[in-house]
Design an enzyme around this catalytic site. Structure first.
Site, PDB file in Angstrom:
ATOM      1  N   HIS A 171     113.794 -22.334 -11.205  1.00  0.00           N
ATOM      2  CA  HIS A 171     113.737 -23.251 -10.405  1.00  0.00           C
ATOM      3  C   HIS A 171     112.385 -24.016 -10.750  1.00  0.00           C
ATOM      4  O   HIS A 171     111.356 -23.490 -11.188  1.00  0.00           O
ATOM      5  CB  HIS A 171     113.288 -22.612  -8.973  1.00  0.00           C
ATOM      6  CG  HIS A 171     114.555 -22.369  -8.331  1.00  0.00           C
ATOM      7  ND1 HIS A 171     114.529 -21.419  -7.057  1.00  0.00           N
ATOM      8  CD2 HIS A 171     115.872 -22.997  -7.974  1.00  0.00           C
ATOM      9  CE1 HIS A 171     115.796 -21.400  -6.685  1.00  0.00           C
ATOM     10  NE2 HIS A 171     116.564 -22.412  -7.232  1.00  0.00           N
ATOM     11  N   CYS A 210     108.511 -20.292  -2.507  1.00  0.00           N
ATOM     12  CA  CYS A 210     109.910 -19.745  -2.387  1.00  0.00           C
ATOM     13  C   CYS A 210     110.133 -19.634  -0.889  1.00  0.00           C
ATOM     14  O   CYS A 210     111.302 -20.058  -0.185  1.00  0.00           O
ATOM     15  CB  CYS A 210     110.306 -19.021  -3.267  1.00  0.00           C
ATOM     16  SG  CYS A 210     110.277 -19.005  -4.721  1.00  0.00           S
TER      17      CYS A 210
HETATM   18  N1  ARG Z   1     116.895 -14.637  -5.117  1.00  0.00           N
HETATM   19  C1  ARG Z   1     116.448 -15.874  -5.208  1.00  0.00           C
HETATM   20  C2  ARG Z   1     117.478 -16.762  -5.950  1.00  0.00           C
HETATM   21  O1  ARG Z   1     117.552 -16.338  -6.998  1.00  0.00           O
HETATM   22  C3  ARG Z   1     115.135 -16.505  -5.222  1.00  0.00           C
HETATM   23  C4  ARG Z   1     114.768 -17.677  -4.888  1.00  0.00           C
HETATM   24  C5  ARG Z   1     113.449 -18.241  -5.016  1.00  0.00           C
HETATM   25  N2  ARG Z   1     113.307 -19.293  -4.497  1.00  0.00           N
HETATM   26  C6  ARG Z   1     112.639 -20.510  -5.004  1.00  0.00           C
HETATM   27  N3  ARG Z   1     112.318 -21.395  -4.254  1.00  0.00           N
HETATM   28  N4  ARG Z   1     112.308 -20.481  -6.140  1.00  0.00           N
HETATM   29  O2  ARG Z   1     118.035 -17.940  -5.597  1.00  0.00           O
END
Ligand code: ARG
Length: 274
Positions: free
Chosen positions: A171, A267
């Protein structure tokens, strides 16, 4: 080296307690279902973050967690809000699609009227970052490049598409963080981006704080700034002095249990921009 500290501005955040947090599936390289999660510790770490925001004068709104949606704690992924306009999320993985409606319902009941139902996959602030001039937008692992045009049309802000190339930094908010949204100040880890995107970032932000790989691996870019205080994982030790040199006040947080799901400070925090 700056002699004075920068000014903070009050923020409104949306968070979701990790009441039902667990790692039972793996949709990013950080998630290992074989590794146990200490749920009481996850809750305490998350509460510390929420309480820290409040003690800094920020408002924290809460989303009600749902059983069976362990990733709801990563509230940043549920939407992107600018000027009170809400671009809802559309998740890449079926494990998270049920979160979309929970966010939609929250915004409706909170009185938001300008909600956009996305046609293309976008994982909210996971891949969208707001600076004074731009909407920075990640692609490569989760959000669709088609979502970039959709966001530009909805928000009327120039979107800068950035290609993520390292699966550990899946991300945008794992690789880049906006430090000052009044002054277009950012920090990022260049290794997470394609050469062309790196060059674009260098051109747009020639004075950016550059993070090294160790700090990126410690999730140091997954930070939240109010313009002065920068909340970030305490393990990203290399960033603290660099932030102080630029007039910021770094605040180290321990979100070690939530890192097992592949997320940290940012996150867990969606910003509701008025
Ligand atoms: N387990 C989640 C996923 O893979 C983690 C998300 C993390 N969030 C972020 N904003 N990077 O989607």
């Amino acid at each position: 080296m700056r002699s004075s500290l920068r000014d903070a501005s009050p923020r409104r955040f949306l968070m979701c307690p990790p009441t039902h947090f667990e790692v039972t599936y793996s949709i990013n390289p950080w998630m290992d279902p074989a590794k146990p999660v200490d749920l009481p510790l996850a809750l305490t770490q998350w509460e510390d973050l929420r309480d820290r925001y409040r003690s800094l004068g920020h408002t924290v709104e809460l989303l009600t967690p749902r059983p069976g949606l362990p990733d709801m704690v990563y509230a940043a992924n549920g939407a992107t809000v600018i000027d009170g306009r809400v671009l809802l999320a559309r998740f890449a993985h079926p494990e998270r699609t049920a979160e979309e409606a929970v966010h939609r319902d929250w915004f409706r009941s909170a009185g938001y009227t300008e909600l956009h139902e996305p046609a293309h996959i976008n994982e909210g602030e996971g891949d969208f970052a707001v600076t004074r001039s731009y909407l920075l937008a990640g692609r490569g692992f989760r959000s669709s490049p088609l979502a970039h045009g959709e966001a530009q049309e909805f928000f009327g802000r120039p979107v800068i598409g950035l290609d993520l190339v390292d699966p550990r930094f899946y991300h945008l908010d794992t690789a880049l963080s906006v430090l000052d949204d009044d002054g277009d100040d950012v920090m990022y880890y260049p290794g997470a981006f394609s050469p062309g995107s790196r060059a674009a970032l260098a051109r747009l932000f020639p004075d950016a704080l550059i993070a090294d790989e160790a700090d990126a691996r410690a999730f140091g870019l997954n930070a939240v700034s109010d313009g002065r205080h920068v909340l970030l994982p305490q393990a990203a030790v290399g960033l603290f002095d660099k932030l102080r040199d630029r007039g910021y006040e770094p605040i180290g947080m321990d979100l070690g249990e939530l890192l097992k799901g592949g997320g940290s400070v940012k996150c867990c925090t969606q910003e509701l921009r008025a």
